[in-house]
Design an enzyme around this catalytic site. Structure first.
Site, PDB file in Angstrom:
ATOM      1  CE  LYS A   1      -4.228  -2.009   1.786  1.00 13.89           C
ATOM      2  NZ  LYS A   1      -3.837  -3.429   1.843  1.00 13.89           N
TER       3      LYS A   1
HETATM    4  C1  LIG Z   1      -4.465  -4.512   1.183  1.00 15.83           C
HETATM    5  C2  LIG Z   1      -3.668  -5.752   1.007  1.00 15.83           C
HETATM    6  C3  LIG Z   1      -4.005  -6.736   0.046  1.00 15.83           C
HETATM    7  C4  LIG Z   1      -5.238  -6.653  -0.826  1.00 15.83           C
HETATM    8  O1  LIG Z   1      -5.238  -5.535  -1.660  1.00 15.83           O
HETATM    9  P1  LIG Z   1      -6.499  -5.177  -2.589  1.00 15.83           P
HETATM   10  O2  LIG Z   1      -6.405  -3.733  -2.847  1.00 15.83           O
HETATM   11  O3  LIG Z   1      -7.687  -5.585  -1.824  1.00 15.83           O
HETATM   12  O4  LIG Z   1      -6.348  -5.946  -3.834  1.00 15.83           O
HETATM   13  C5  LIG Z   1      -3.166  -7.828  -0.088  1.00 15.83           C
HETATM   14  N1  LIG Z   1      -2.065  -7.981   0.682  1.00 15.83           N
HETATM   15  C6  LIG Z   1      -1.718  -7.075   1.618  1.00 15.83           C
HETATM   16  C7  LIG Z   1      -0.511  -7.309   2.440  1.00 15.83           C
HETATM   17  C8  LIG Z   1      -2.495  -5.930   1.812  1.00 15.83           C
HETATM   18  O5  LIG Z   1      -2.140  -5.030   2.754  1.00 15.83           O
END
Ligand SMILES: *Cc1c(COP(=O)(O)O)cnc(C)c1O
Length: 463
Positions: free
Chosen positions: A110
């Site tokens: 993120k």
């Molecule tokens: C947020 C997150 C995801 C999922 O991301 P999406 O935007 O729902 O596709 C997968 N892995 C980690 C470690 C995350 O923090």
């Protein structure tokens, strides 16, 4: 480039306004008016660009209201916070390519989007001499990445609620040890859902929302999707340089955010460059049921060892639905109203189209832990549980006619308990996490009452 809503009721707006709007005013999600394409000749020119240079090229296809020099400067600042010179390096293990997206300040993917979003917010607020109070609830990862994205930024204060003693200790420390004066953490005596409900109450009070310029930082912001498109193209170009002309991607997803960025990348690149997008889910298999049978219906959330994918409403799904419905906003609006009424959509009539874009597999808890163990034993490489879900789905779904790139979305040390359960030892904490223990922290512990948050924002918010 102008932006429109998936529900067709917002007049076209420019990129800067789209970033500030977040959710479209008609309740839909913002998308570019058309998807540009990248010409074959460009691929050769772009092969030798750094991550930052490539990011500017890709972003420029979608942004025409920020001068290029300013965009370059923002991109450089955003990715200077990453500890790897290639930002998102790729490594080959056991016949698979692992695209490491966890070298940012909070060690989860993120950061790639939120570092840029923080700079975009600051840029636009500076232009209009505006201010913003970001308010959000988190179960762990998003909150720390959002805080890292806006700490110390002018014109922005951030208020993040997390459930008291229900995140992992490291996740809480990643938030509460940030002491910048514009960062406010609140630990709620309750669950994540309680915290989320408190945030919703305040956003629904439009007078308060306007008076305090409340802003959200959730995954529906178009700029987040756009920032994520870059690493798909970066990874493809790396493999193109090694002589591969077509690749598959495997993506662990919950909100349909990361995989939707892959869909955009697939549409941008010449036909065939990206073949299959493998949509990997944990026991919360809503999206797998959609891909394999056209059944988009809510289940109840099950807690797993990959908590950032424990989701039963995929907030970015509506963007893909818009393309499935041939860009018919009225139809999307109807679909979403039906879904709100019944909790289900039957999209089985569109299955042949979905098959062109996605494969999917839901991965159980046992399979996830076994995958971490096997990969550790065979490849001496430690997967975090989210990444392990994607790797398992890749091994089950790919036809092995071309390389498969698995997105590694978090550093394994963020999910020590799952790693412990899989291999019998704790992962080593990287310095960025080890240094947090014993550091000074700041956090208000409050009861699950939205009025407490309201008065806290009245005291500490920008106005
Ligand atoms: C947020 C997150 C995801 C999922 O991301 P999406 O935007 O729902 O596709 C997968 N892995 C980690 C470690 C995350 O923090």
């Amino acid at each position: 480039m102008q932006y429109i809503s998936t529900r067709g009721e917002v007049d076209p707006i420019g990129f800067r306004d789209a970033v500030m709007m977040g959710l479209a005013r008609d309740g839909g999600l913002l998308l570019p008016q058309f998807l540009p394409t990248i010409a074959e000749e460009k691929l050769e020119q772009w092969q030798n660009l750094t991550y930052q240079q490539l990011a500017v090229e890709v972003l420029s296809l979608f942004i025409d209201d920020i001068p290029r020099l300013e965009l370059e400067e923002m991109v450089d600042r955003s990715y200077a916070a990453f500890s790897h010179p290639q930002v998102t390096p790729i490594t080959k293990r056991g016949g698979l390519y692992i695209l490491e997206l966890f070298h940012g300040p909070t060690l989860a993917f993120k950061d790639v989007a939120l570092q840029l979003l923080g700079n975009l917010f600051e840029y636009q607020l500076g232009r209009i001499n505006g201010q913003m109070n970001i308010l959000g609830a988190t179960s762990g990862d998003t909150g720390s990445a959002a805080i890292a994205g806006v700490r110390g930024k002018k014109g922005i204060n951030i208020f993040i609620l997390h459930p008291h003693e229900r995140t992992s200790p490291i996740q809480a420390l990643q938030m509460t040890t940030v002491l910048d004066p514009n960062v406010f953490n609140m630990a709620v005596r309750g669950t994540f859902d309680d915290a989320q409900a408190m945030v919703k109450t305040l956003f629904n009070d439009l007078a308060f929302k306007d008076a305090y310029h409340l802003g959200a930082i959730n995954s529906i912001n178009w700029a987040r999707v756009l920032a994520q498109v870059v690493y798909y193209i970066y990874a493809f170009l790396k493999l193109l340089k090694r002589g591969e002309s077509s690749v598959d991607f495997s993506v662990p997803t919950g909100n349909f955010g990361d995989i939707f960025a892959g869909y955009v990348a697939k549409r941008l690149l010449p036909k065939g460059c990206i073949n299959a997008l493998i949509l990997a889910t944990n026991a919360n298999n809503l999206l797998t049921r959609f891909v394999t049978g056209g059944d988009y219906s809510k289940g109840s959330v099950v807690a797993t060892s990959s908590p950032s994918m424990d989701i039963q409403i995929a907030s970015n799904f509506e963007r893909y639905l818009y393309y499935l419905r041939d860009e018919n906003g009225r139809q999307v609006k109807q679909d979403m109203a039906d879904f709100a009424d019944t909790g289900a959509l039957d999209l089985s009539g569109l299955k042949s189209q979905v098959d062109q874009d996605f494969l999917s597999r839901s991965v159980s808890e046992e399979e996830t832990l076994a995958m971490i163990r096997d990969f550790h034993n065979q490849e001496q490489y430690l997967l975090d549980p989210h990444t392990a879900v994607g790797v398992k789905a890749a091994l089950e779904c790919a036809d092995n006619k071309r390389p498969v790139v698995c997105l590694a979305t978090a550093h394994p040390a963020k999910f020590g308990a799952a790693v412990m359960a899989a291999i019998g030892e704790e992962p080593q904490l990287p310095p960025a996490l080890a240094d947090l223990v014993g550091k000074e922290s700041r956090c208000e512990i409050i009861d699950a009452d939205p009025e407490l948050v309201r008065s806290y924002i009245k005291q500490n918010g920008l106005q």
